[in-house]
Design an enzyme around this catalytic site. Structure first.
Site, PDB file in Angstrom:
ATOM      1  N   SER A   9       0.959  -1.307   0.067  1.00 46.22           N
ATOM      2  CA  SER A   9      -0.029  -0.024  -0.115  1.00 46.22           C
ATOM      3  C   SER A   9       1.049   1.144  -0.082  1.00 46.22           C
ATOM      4  CB  SER A   9      -0.859  -0.243   1.379  1.00 46.22           C
ATOM      5  OG  SER A   9      -1.313   1.275   1.546  1.00 46.22           O
TER       6      SER A   9
ATOM      7  N   TYR B 226      -3.212  -0.766   9.941  1.00 45.65           N
ATOM      8  CA  TYR B 226      -3.150  -0.858   8.461  1.00 45.65           C
ATOM      9  C   TYR B 226      -1.770  -0.540   8.102  1.00 45.65           C
ATOM     10  CZ  TYR B 226      -4.629  -1.016   3.576  1.00 45.65           C
ATOM     11  OH  TYR B 226      -4.751  -1.060   2.210  1.00 45.65           O
TER      12      TYR B 226
HETATM   13  C1  GCO Z   1      -6.998   4.333   4.093  1.00 42.31           C
HETATM   14  C2  GCO Z   1      -7.417   3.629   2.847  1.00 42.31           C
HETATM   15  C3  GCO Z   1      -6.073   2.801   2.154  1.00 42.31           C
HETATM   16  C4  GCO Z   1      -5.448   3.280   0.878  1.00 42.31           C
HETATM   17  C5  GCO Z   1      -4.258   2.799   1.021  1.00 42.31           C
HETATM   18  C6  GCO Z   1      -3.559   3.313  -0.493  1.00 42.31           C
HETATM   19  O1  GCO Z   1      -7.852   4.462   4.573  1.00 42.31           O
HETATM   20  O2  GCO Z   1      -6.100   5.223   4.050  1.00 42.31           O
HETATM   21  O3  GCO Z   1      -8.180   2.650   2.924  1.00 42.31           O
HETATM   22  O4  GCO Z   1      -6.455   1.447   2.100  1.00 42.31           O
HETATM   23  O5  GCO Z   1      -6.421   3.008  -0.002  1.00 42.31           O
HETATM   24  O6  GCO Z   1      -3.336   2.900   1.878  1.00 42.31           O
HETATM   25  O7  GCO Z   1      -2.362   2.553  -0.629  1.00 42.31           O
END
Ligand code: GCO
Length: 255
Positions: free
Chosen positions: A146, A159
């Protein structure tokens, strides 16, 4: 179609592929000749996704299991062994998002995201690689990173940590498995128009920020990731090891 990018005769397992980016990866690989195995936890959604591909004449099977459950992952690979099926290409795509400030985040929530996004790639990757090594014919593993593999954003700490981990897991796997002719690389999608990002897409402020912050001036479409996946799944990338390719409209290239 050039032989270099052909996936004919190969079988690809794509985790989290009943919809979103995972489904787009499965479709892209199938269009380039691969037989695909779709994975998710909800059998109905999976069957529906597989039908969409089989109706187009592709071979698409389903394998429902929870990628974060070690025993379930082991059992899934044993069931493939029993069917005599080998996985030549693995895309570790399954992932979830949970948006909450760190001060309000419970340990259970942290673990759920890290287990689903990162530990899963280790577990599924381990089972796939063991078999690739035993067969001696190599293979391809594509982990999904990501923009947060590089940069943080408020409210998505677990995340971010999991995706940073994906970048290093890609390198750790490379250190151990590259000599077995397994190429392990990652794709780092930018802001993509998917269900997972619905809350961001429908927020005018966030939408405006993505469009102004991305040199390409727009969100990415799931299909736009297929090219990088086909490259990393094919002979064309046989000497590409441990890399992360950002498909992000240029976002990481600029301030
Ligand atoms: C967030 C998004 C991520 C982005 C990702 C881009 O909340 O930041 O849901 O999933 O889409 O980080 O690469």
């Amino acid at each position: 179609m050039s032989e270099l990018f052909s996936l004919k005769g190969k079988t690809a397992l794509i985790t989290g592929s009943s919809r979103g980016l995972g489904f787009a990866f499965a479709q892209g690989l199938a269009e380039h000749g691969a037989d695909v195995i779709l994975n998710g936890t909800r059998p109905e959604g999976l069957e529906k996704a597989a039908r969409q591909l089989t109706e187009k004449g592709f071979r698409a099977d389903t394998l429902a299991f929870d990628v974060a459950d070690e025993q379930a992952v082991i059992a899934a690979f044993e069931s493939l062994d029993q069917q005599g099926r080998q996985v030549d290409i693995l895309i570790n795509n399954a992932g979830i998002q949970l948006r909450k400030p760190l001060t309000e985040l419970a340990a259970a929530e942290w673990h759920r995201v890290v287990d689903t996004n990162l530990t899963s790639a280790f577990l599924v990757g381990r089972e796939a690689a063991k078999r690739m090594i035993a067969r001696g014919q190599g293979g391809k593993i594509i982990n999904i990173g990501s923009l947060t593999s590089e940069c943080a954003r408020a409210t998505v700490a677990p995340y971010t940590v999991s995706k940073g981990g994906i970048k290093m897991l890609t390198r750790a796997m490379t250190a151990e498995w590259a000599a077995h002719k397994i190429q392990i690389n990652a794709i780092g999608p930018g802001y993509m128009a998917t269900d997972m990002n619905e809350a961001l897409l429908s927020n005018p402020q966030f939408d405006g920020w993505v469009k102004s912050r991305t040199p390409a001036g727009r969100w990415g479409l799931p299909d736009e990731l297929a090219g990088a996946a086909i490259f990393l799944a094919s002979k064309a990338s046989d000497y590409v090891n441990g890399q992360i390719i950002y498909v992000d409209g240029g976002m990481l290239a600029v301030l």
